[in-house]
Design an enzyme around this catalytic site. Structure first.
Site, PDB file in Angstrom:
ATOM      1  N   LEU A 107      74.775  -5.257  20.900  1.00 17.15           N
ATOM      2  CA  LEU A 107      74.118  -4.281  20.029  1.00 17.15           C
ATOM      3  C   LEU A 107      73.897  -4.977  18.691  1.00 17.15           C
ATOM      4  O   LEU A 107      74.755  -5.745  18.246  1.00 17.15           O
ATOM      5  CB  LEU A 107      74.990  -3.034  19.824  1.00 17.15           C
ATOM      6  CG  LEU A 107      75.298  -2.184  21.068  1.00 17.15           C
ATOM      7  CD1 LEU A 107      76.294  -1.083  20.723  1.00 17.15           C
ATOM      8  CD2 LEU A 107      74.016  -1.584  21.638  1.00 17.15           C
ATOM      9  N   ASP A 108      72.767  -4.709  18.046  1.00 23.31           N
ATOM     10  CA  ASP A 108      72.535  -5.387  16.769  1.00 23.31           C
ATOM     11  C   ASP A 108      73.438  -4.790  15.692  1.00 23.31           C
ATOM     12  O   ASP A 108      74.078  -3.749  15.883  1.00 23.31           O
ATOM     13  CB  ASP A 108      71.053  -5.376  16.379  1.00 23.31           C
ATOM     14  CG  ASP A 108      70.524  -3.992  16.051  1.00 23.31           C
ATOM     15  OD1 ASP A 108      71.181  -3.262  15.295  1.00 23.31           O
ATOM     16  OD2 ASP A 108      69.427  -3.634  16.536  1.00 23.31           O
ATOM     17  N   ILE A 109      73.486  -5.436  14.553  1.00 26.96           N
ATOM     18  CA  ILE A 109      74.457  -5.097  13.516  1.00 26.96           C
ATOM     19  C   ILE A 109      74.309  -3.660  13.014  1.00 26.96           C
ATOM     20  O   ILE A 109      75.292  -3.016  12.633  1.00 26.96           O
ATOM     21  CB  ILE A 109      74.360  -6.103  12.340  1.00 26.96           C
ATOM     22  CG1 ILE A 109      75.548  -5.929  11.381  1.00 26.96           C
ATOM     23  CG2 ILE A 109      73.018  -5.974  11.626  1.00 26.96           C
ATOM     24  CD1 ILE A 109      75.665  -7.026  10.342  1.00 26.96           C
TER      25      ILE A 109
END
Length: 246
Positions: A107-109
């Protein structure tokens, strides 16, 4: 019976196949005393050594698989180490003695929610491979006016970075004013695919949380930054997903 070396190492929990191919290229793996090469096949009788440590026998590995469900907060990254010193999703996971946690996707930040970790790298590889069509469901808060035409366009598919991206399901979950919540489902989960699909319609995603991966939903009892170990029944469901979709 022989198998590709990176597949054996992935199943042993050393990492994903992609990571392990880099390890092999870097000369970190030997087979029967010789530096391994990409594509080599091995059997149970071969002596495999990774970074100077002999690989333990992998019989009955599947019955010993562990999987964690982690509720990722925003602002954590999905790499093991970060040169900038930012917190990573691995920081809060329980330590392992002879294995390591392999993330099932990323998952991106700025995205929160359900993230799975396993000790079976081969399972992780299959669950994230496009050929297995594993559904991912997200709760999305969108800023802007969403029209039926926009929804239809994201259902049909939008060309983004040369690929056709689409949601297989879009459901409105309410909201106030210009901030509306939707639940969307997609099959692959390419980098920032959910955000890019909404942005293709001139809309901005202000919150994004993954709530389901395949048959596994995030429970309300797992708060942000904490984890829960999956029981044998849920682990079996994930194995069934990759066996039934072949």
């Amino acid at each position: 019976m022989t198998e590709k070396l990176q597949k054996v190492l992935a199943r042993a929990g050393f990492g994903s196949r992609r990571e392990l191919e880099q390890w092999i290229l870097a000369g970190r793996v030997t087979v029967n005393g010789e530096v391994a090469r990409i594509g080599i096949r091995v059997s149970e009788s071969d002596r495999i050594v990774v970074d100077g440590k002999k690989l333990a026998p992998q019989k009955n590995k599947k019955t010993q698989t562990r999987i964690l469900l982690y509720n990722k907060p925003e602002d954590e990254i999905c790499t093991r180490d970060d040169p900038q010193g930012r917190p990573t999703v691995f920081d809060r996971l329980p330590p392992l003695k002879h294995e390591r946690w392999v993330s099932i996707g990323r998952l991106d930040i700025n995205t929160s929610g359900l993230l799975l970790f396993t000790t079976d790298g081969e399972l992780a590889n299959k669950l994230t491979h496009p050929a297995f069509y594993i559904e991912r469901e997200y709760a999305v808060r969108v800023m802007g006016k969403v029209t039926p035409a926009m929804v239809q366009a994201m259902h049909r598919g939008v060309v983004i970075d040369g690929d056709v991206c689409r949601f297989t399901d879009i459901q409105h979950y309410g909201g106030e004013g210009i901030n509306q919540w939707y639940h969307v489902v997609l099959m692959e989960g390419k980098n920032r695919e959910v955000r890019k699909l909404w942005e293709s319609q001139g809309l901005k995603v202000s919150r994004l949380k993954r709530v389901r991966f395949g048959p596994i939903f995030i429970p309300s009892t797992v708060s942000a930054g904490t984890y829960q170990e999956l029981n044998k029944g849920d682990i079996s469901k994930l194995y069934q997903q990759v066996s039934s979709n072949q």
